[in-house]
Design a protein around this motif. Structure first.
Motif, PDB file in Angstrom:
ATOM      1  N   ILE A  82       0.828  -1.032   0.102  1.00 42.98           N
ATOM      2  CA  ILE A  82       0.201   0.023  -0.045  1.00 42.98           C
ATOM      3  C   ILE A  82       0.923   1.369   0.025  1.00 42.98           C
ATOM      4  N   ASN A  83       1.933   1.078   0.703  1.00 46.49           N
ATOM      5  CA  ASN A  83       2.877   2.259   0.871  1.00 46.49           C
ATOM      6  C   ASN A  83       3.433   2.865  -0.568  1.00 46.49           C
ATOM      7  N   ALA A  84       3.799   1.627  -1.440  1.00 50.22           N
ATOM      8  CA  ALA A  84       4.378   1.762  -2.580  1.00 50.22           C
ATOM      9  C   ALA A  84       3.423   2.284  -3.600  1.00 50.22           C
ATOM     10  N   LEU A  85       2.168   1.761  -3.609  1.00 48.31           N
ATOM     11  CA  LEU A  85       0.967   2.184  -4.370  1.00 48.31           C
ATOM     12  C   LEU A  85       0.676   3.425  -4.218  1.00 48.31           C
ATOM     13  N   ILE A  86       0.499   4.152  -2.996  1.00 46.70           N
ATOM     14  CA  ILE A  86       0.113   5.354  -2.697  1.00 46.70           C
ATOM     15  C   ILE A  86       1.123   6.526  -3.307  1.00 46.70           C
ATOM     16  N   SER A  87       2.444   5.993  -3.129  1.00 45.48           N
ATOM     17  CA  SER A  87       3.406   6.738  -3.435  1.00 45.48           C
ATOM     18  C   SER A  87       3.848   6.907  -4.832  1.00 45.48           C
ATOM     19  N   SER A  88       3.280   5.926  -5.726  1.00 48.23           N
ATOM     20  CA  SER A  88       3.609   5.880  -7.116  1.00 48.23           C
ATOM     21  C   SER A  88       2.629   6.975  -7.882  1.00 48.23           C
ATOM     22  N   GLY A  89       1.393   7.253  -7.441  1.00 52.36           N
ATOM     23  CA  GLY A  89       0.507   8.184  -7.943  1.00 52.36           C
ATOM     24  C   GLY A  89      -0.017   7.517  -9.019  1.00 52.36           C
ATOM     25  N   MET A  90      -0.081   6.053  -9.115  1.00 48.78           N
ATOM     26  CA  MET A  90      -0.868   5.284 -10.354  1.00 48.78           C
ATOM     27  C   MET A  90      -2.341   5.164  -9.615  1.00 48.78           C
ATOM     28  N   PRO A  91      -3.273   4.820 -10.588  1.00 50.55           N
ATOM     29  CA  PRO A  91      -4.508   4.606 -10.066  1.00 50.55           C
ATOM     30  C   PRO A  91      -4.560   3.589  -9.028  1.00 50.55           C
ATOM     31  N   SER A  92      -5.335   4.141  -8.017  1.00 48.91           N
ATOM     32  CA  SER A  92      -5.347   3.156  -6.560  1.00 48.91           C
ATOM     33  C   SER A  92      -6.668   2.735  -6.338  1.00 48.91           C
ATOM     34  N   SER A  93      -7.723   3.027  -6.851  1.00 49.38           N
ATOM     35  CA  SER A  93      -9.215   2.731  -6.732  1.00 49.38           C
ATOM     36  C   SER A  93      -9.353   1.130  -6.951  1.00 49.38           C
ATOM     37  N   SER A  94      -8.637   0.739  -7.818  1.00 49.45           N
ATOM     38  CA  SER A  94      -8.785  -0.750  -8.156  1.00 49.45           C
ATOM     39  C   SER A  94      -7.313  -1.379  -8.469  1.00 49.45           C
ATOM     40  N   PHE A  95      -6.831  -2.246  -7.927  1.00 42.01           N
ATOM     41  CA  PHE A  95      -5.527  -2.853  -8.059  1.00 42.01           C
ATOM     42  C   PHE A  95      -5.478  -4.521  -7.715  1.00 42.01           C
ATOM     43  N   ILE A  96      -4.467  -4.847  -8.177  1.00 39.90           N
ATOM     44  CA  ILE A  96      -4.436  -6.463  -7.795  1.00 39.90           C
ATOM     45  C   ILE A  96      -2.948  -6.504  -7.344  1.00 39.90           C
ATOM     46  N   PHE A  97      -2.980  -7.209  -6.086  1.00 39.05           N
ATOM     47  CA  PHE A  97      -1.558  -7.774  -5.355  1.00 39.05           C
ATOM     48  C   PHE A  97      -1.211  -8.951  -5.763  1.00 39.05           C
TER      49      PHE A  97
END
Length: 286
Positions: free
Chosen positions: A131-146
């Motif tokens: 989650i830290n990496a996702l939020i700091s990336s600025g990429m779409p975060s409303s829907s993602f796959i881990f």
């Protein structure tokens, strides 16, 4: 009858017969929560991936408790013992070396067995590298796959890489530092060198770094360097325009047509018409 976990408020103190899944810092010990410390101080036993790592937290915050090792090498054998321990009315905290237990570790099996046996399992939130990496990336975060760590078997690995190449959602991966370059080159082959990615290293630690560029530029940066630290990758999904020209899939389809007996020219013409692209664009993929 309501289960304990459905109550609107939980006591800060551990409850008997409850499994606590406790999130711990992924680098900076000051990220631990007051609630996590209260649980760790007061449960009757802490099951930890590596007792040495957990003792760092205990030493930092000056408390003692009983520890038992629970990791990928011994966890499966110890699950029945820990379930019996919980059924006897004791409280247990589960921690990993860093982050949230149960993600890419045997904690998942312990929690599942606890649920099967009617034992309440409560998660104490903590830092999460994904989650830290996702939020700091600025990429779409409303829907993602881990995806976690990709499988080592070639066939299974290629299947997931193919899915990532077609995926519109953001993807998050973990990787070890010594395998990073191999993964980046695989991503280049399947997603193309211009796909936007972020490589995050040493999240929350002193030398935290984020490299947000195209796959090509990230490969160029890490080529020939010694990579250290925990690695998290965030891969941007394809847009509408990108979905029309997926280099990896087109090359795969082109090769299949040629292997079936078509000439390069005929296969390129067929795919160009099918995908509404120029023949040269297809031809040059071979």
């Amino acid at each position: 009858m309501k289960s304990k976990s459905s109550l609107s408020h939980r006591s800060q103190e551990p409850e008997n017969g409850v499994l606590y899944i406790v999130g711990t810092p992924i680098g900076n010990l000051e990220d631990i929560s007051f609630r996590a410390l209260t649980i760790l101080k007061n449960v009757t036993l802490i099951a930890c991936e590596d007792t040495r790592q957990t003792r760092k937290i205990m030493n930092k915050f000056k408390f003692e408790n009983d520890l038992i090792s629970f990791n990928k090498d011994n966890g499966y054998k110890k699950i029945p013992k820990l379930i019996n321990y919980l059924q006897s009315g004791k409280s247990l905290a589960l921690v990993s070396d860093a982050g949230m237990p149960g993600i890419c570790d045997p904690g998942e099996d312990l929690v599942r067995n606890a649920k099967i046996n009617g034992i309440d399992a409560i998660c104490i939130p903590g830092p999460c590298a994904a989650i830290n990496a996702l939020i700091s990336s600025g990429m779409p975060s409303s829907s993602f796959i881990f995806e976690g760590f990709l499988p080592k078997k070639k066939k299974d690995r290629e299947e997931i890489l193919l899915e990532i190449s077609k995926r519109k959602k953001t993807t998050i991966l973990f990787e070890s530092p010594h395998r990073l370059l191999k993964l980046l080159k695989e991503l280049k082959d399947c997603c193309g060198g211009e796909r936007e990615i972020q490589v995050s290293r040493e999240i929350t630690k002193k030398y935290e770094e984020h490299f947000n560029f195209s796959v090509n530029k990230v490969i160029e940066y890490f080529e020939g360097k010694e990579v250290v630290g925990e690695i998290t990758l965030v891969i941007k999904g394809i847009g509408k325009k990108d979905s029309k020209f997926n280099e990896f899939l087109l090359r795969k389809e082109l090769n299949e047509l040629i292997n079936a007996g078509l000439s390069l020219s005929s296969a390129s013409s067929y795919l160009a018409k099918k995908k509404n692209l120029t023949k040269n664009k297809i031809y040059n993929l071979y």
